[in-house]
Enzyme design. Structure first.
Site, mmCIF file in Angstrom:
data_model
loop_
_atom_site.group_PDB
_atom_site.id
_atom_site.type_symbol
_atom_site.label_atom_id
_atom_site.label_comp_id
_atom_site.label_asym_id
_atom_site.label_seq_id
_atom_site.Cartn_x
_atom_site.Cartn_y
_atom_site.Cartn_z
ATOM 1 N N ILE A 55 0.863 -1.172 0.000
ATOM 2 C CA ILE A 55 0.000 0.000 0.000
ATOM 3 C C ILE A 55 0.905 1.229 0.000
ATOM 4 O O ILE A 55 2.072 1.153 0.383
ATOM 5 C CB ILE A 55 -0.975 0.014 1.212
ATOM 6 C CG1 ILE A 55 -0.218 -0.162 2.531
ATOM 7 C CG2 ILE A 55 -2.029 -1.055 1.062
ATOM 8 C CD1 ILE A 55 -1.133 -0.174 3.756
ATOM 9 N N ASP A 56 0.373 2.352 -0.438
ATOM 10 C CA ASP A 56 1.172 3.563 -0.573
ATOM 11 C C ASP A 56 1.751 4.021 0.760
ATOM 12 O O ASP A 56 1.216 3.698 1.825
ATOM 13 C CB ASP A 56 0.328 4.698 -1.157
ATOM 14 C CG ASP A 56 -0.157 4.407 -2.561
ATOM 15 O OD1 ASP A 56 0.523 3.623 -3.252
ATOM 16 O OD2 ASP A 56 -1.198 4.946 -2.960
#
Length: 304
Positions: free
Chosen positions: A138-139
């Protein structure tokens, strides 16, 4: 050494060659491109050029990229919010501003560094030395649930579930504006942006199938608190999809507004809340709920 060859189209002509190459080469910075040009590692029709060369339609550009020296990932004693752990997997609640795996500019302080220390380096090696144990990511500015694997068998099984989209992934987000419908589905293919190669975009021609289901959890003052369920898992999928229907995620300066309307808010208000999958060893379905971070809860209170 790696030779990369590019052919300039009519739509791309008129740019400086260093800007053109940095935009089309995802993993190379503009400063690094400029260094390669200075070192005569970039040619146009086999002739050396300078960084201020303006590309033209039909140009054949050859970029020679030297072999990268991959640094060793060092275990680091970084606190982890562990939701679950056994001999095969570990599920963590990733905090904001933590990069998942090492990359240029981020070779320490990552989730991988923390996992190597906590798991005593017992992580799967399928993704190589820079991404030990990492099945999905995930970012940096997205928080929430993420699973890592401690052995290759577990990794292969979870990777297969990810491939066939059988893993449950539900995100909570705050978006701009008030959604008219309580529920909806966005079915729009996502691919590289045509002009900004570092961004993703709705791409009907070359994009991959991407489906996001959303529902309203609460209406706020000028915003909406929503839950998004991923049917597919494309890069920046929720951010691109919500922006495409004119409800970008609050704090997302890449796909939303260039200036955030909430003072001191860093990054998008996006949280991986629910993660569910079949355990790679037992076959039993397991589901994990990552609590919202403190900043997110306070923001919800403020906007009510």
């Amino acid at each position: 050494m790696e030779n990369r060859v590019f052919y300039v189209t009519e739509e791309e002509e008129g740019e400086r060659i260093d800007k053109y190459l940095s935009a089309i080469s995802d993993n190379l910075s503009r400063s690094f491109i400029q260094k390669l040009i200075k070192d005569e590692m970039v040619t146009v029709h086999q002739k050396v050029v300078k960084a201020n060369y303006i590309v033209s339609s039909g140009d054949e550009i050859t970029l020679i990229v030297p072999d990268l020296i991959i640094p060793e990932v060092i275990p680091e004693e970084i606190p982890l919010d562990i939701l679950y752990e056994d001999q095969d997997i570990i599920v963590v609640n990733k905090p904001k501003e933590m990069v998942v795996h090492p990359a240029a500019g981020h070779y320490s302080g990552t989730l991988c560094n923390a996992l190597l220390y906590h798991c005593k380096q017992e992580l799967s090696g399928i993704n190589g030395v820079l991404r030990p144990g990492i099945v999905h990511r995930i970012d940096m500015d997205t928080t929430g649930a993420l699973v890592a694997c401690k052995n290759d068998i577990a990794h292969r099984i979870l990777a297969e579930q990810l491939k066939i989209h059988s893993i449950t992934r539900k995100y909570h987000a705050i978006v701009h504006g008030e959604l008219k419908e309580m529920e909806g589905t966005i079915d729009a293919p996502i691919g590289r942006h045509q002009t900004d190669r570092k961004k993703m975009a709705i791409n009907e021609k070359n994009g991959k199938k991407a489906v996001t289901h959303y529902k309203v959890l609460q209406y706020l003052k000028g915003y909406t608190y929503i839950e998004c369920t991923l049917e597919t898992g494309r890069t920046h999928q929720i951010r691109v999809h919500m922006a495409s229907i004119h409800h970008p995620i609050l704090g997302d300066c890449v796909y939303g507004f260039s200036k955030c309307s909430i003072p001191n808010l860093q990054g998008q208000t996006l949280h991986a809340k629910i993660l569910g999958f079949l355990h790679p060893a037992t076959g039993q379905y397991m589901e994990f709920d990552a609590p919202l971070p403190e900043y997110f809860c306070k923001l919800l209170e403020k906007l009510q």
